[in-house]
Write an enzyme that holds these catalytic residues in place. Structure first.
Site, PDB file in Angstrom:
ATOM      1  N   LYS A  51       0.448  -1.529   0.038  1.00 60.39           N
ATOM      2  CA  LYS A  51      -0.018   0.004  -0.280  1.00 60.39           C
ATOM      3  C   LYS A  51       1.172   1.407   0.250  1.00 60.39           C
ATOM      4  O   LYS A  51       0.377   2.779  -0.528  1.00 60.39           O
ATOM      5  CB  LYS A  51      -1.009  -0.008   1.268  1.00 60.39           C
ATOM      6  CG  LYS A  51      -2.222  -1.042   1.148  1.00 60.39           C
ATOM      7  CD  LYS A  51      -3.004  -0.180   0.744  1.00 60.39           C
ATOM      8  CE  LYS A  51      -4.635  -1.127   0.453  1.00 60.39           C
ATOM      9  NZ  LYS A  51      -4.220  -2.350   0.689  1.00 60.39           N
ATOM     10  N   SER A 301       0.848  -9.442  -0.981  1.00 59.84           N
ATOM     11  CA  SER A 301       0.939  -8.251  -0.439  1.00 59.84           C
ATOM     12  C   SER A 301       0.889  -7.810   0.666  1.00 59.84           C
ATOM     13  O   SER A 301       0.969  -6.501   0.541  1.00 59.84           O
ATOM     14  CB  SER A 301      -0.811  -8.482  -0.669  1.00 59.84           C
ATOM     15  OG  SER A 301      -1.345  -8.947  -0.360  1.00 59.84           O
TER      16      SER A 301
END
Ligand SMILES: *Cc1c(COP(=O)(O)O)cnc(C)c1O
Length: 320
Positions: A51, A301
């Site tokens: 992110k 991720s």
């Protein structure tokens, strides 16, 4: 729609701040999946998830355009990433989080000097509040996925994969709001369209799966999947068309399959990854994708797990 040029520009904008994360490999995992598996390790990224890529690209742009402050609505990885980069760029950030957010998430945001405001328990309450705060403070609200700068930032994962795994046949990506996969799709399909890109969602958070089947954005009710980064109720207005254009397929995995993949990676590879990342590995372990003896990159991720919850996630892995 964003283009691969936007992603190259994002790479130049963020390269001094983010890590080029390593590619990990495990023979045991490759054998279990009947493919050569490479893990693109964003759990080792700054702030513990990819992110920070999109957040850095977007916040840098906002500051260049004169933003005096930054707001976001997320207690999770996006909130941490926005707080981190705002602090690096010396601009105050307010992160709007739910009243029931765990203490460790609050502390992670505060550790980056992010200001916390608590508001409701749903994103429908938090997002308008974060937007309102931005307006009051000549600031910019940073959305988690549905924004061209965010999508281009996340797409830099795809450019790194192209450099690091030269002969990749396929890339497997977890799907929440679709920022990560839409960026990767753009990077890959506009550079080397021969590489397959597959998305994976939890069965009980199948909003993008339904949307693709229905050919229009379709919302689902709130879900409690253990893959807490994938609890979005619908894909984004900007991300969804990219999936419709480029995605090869999207498959689903059960909560038990996510737990097994999480436990396997922890036990055999000694890596702490998020359940949200384990979904992609679960799809490979359970043979959901039309791949055999191929070179496959799975995007890990993130790695932010509340360690007091690990016990709930672990299952035995010795039955293979
Ligand atoms: C946000 C997030 C995702 C999903 O990304 P989208 O861009 O919303 O699809 C997957 N895994 C982790 C760890 C995340 O933080």
């Amino acid at each position: 729609m964003i283009t691969v040029q936007d992603i190259h520009a994002a790479k130049a904008a963020i390269s001094e701040i983010i890590h080029t994360t390593p590619i990990l490999q495990s023979e045991q995992l490759s054998r279990l999946c009947n493919n050569q598996i490479f893990l693109k390790s964003e759990h080792l990224q700054k702030t513990g998830s990819f992110k920070i890529r999109g957040a850095t690209n977007k916040v840098k742009h906002a500051v260049q355009e004169g933003a005096q402050s930054i707001t976001a609505a997320s207690s999770g990885n996006h909130g941490q990433a926005v707080a981190y980069i705002a602090n690096q760029l010396d601009v105050p950030a307010t992160i709007v989080i739910p009243t029931d957010a765990s203490q460790c998430k609050v502390e992670a945001i505060q550790a980056y000097n992010g200001k916390i405001e608590m508001c409701g328990t749903t994103s429908a309450e938090r997002i308008p509040r974060a937007k309102q705060l931005a307006e009051k403070q000549t600031g910019v609200y940073i959305p988690p996925y549905d924004d061209p700068y965010i999508m281009a930032g996340q797409g830099t994962v795809g450019l790194e994969i192209l450099e690091q795994v030269k002969d990749a046949d396929a890339i497997v990506v977890p799907v929440g709001g679709g920022g990560l996969i839409s960026g990767i799709l753009t990077a890959i399909k506009e550079t080397n369209p021969g590489i397959k890109v597959y998305g994976v969602e939890p069965k009980i958070a199948n909003d993008t799966y339904l949307s693709l089947n229905n050919n229009k954005i379709t919302a689902i009710p709130a879900t409690s999947t253990i893959a807490d980064g994938l609890r979005t109720s619908q894909p984004g207005d900007l991300t969804f068309p990219v999936l419709q254009k480029y995605l090869d397929d999207l498959v689903l995995v059960s909560e038990d399959e996510i737990r097994f993949a999480f436990s396997f990676v922890m036990e055999r590879m000694k890596q702490l990854i998020e359940p949200s990342s384990a979904v992609a590995i679960a799809a490979l372990i359970n043979n959901r994708l039309p791949l055999a003896n191929k070179t496959v990159v799975t995007v890990v991720s993130g790695g932010n797990v509340d360690i007091s919850r690990i016990g709930e996630l672990i299952v035995p892995t010795n039955h293979q």
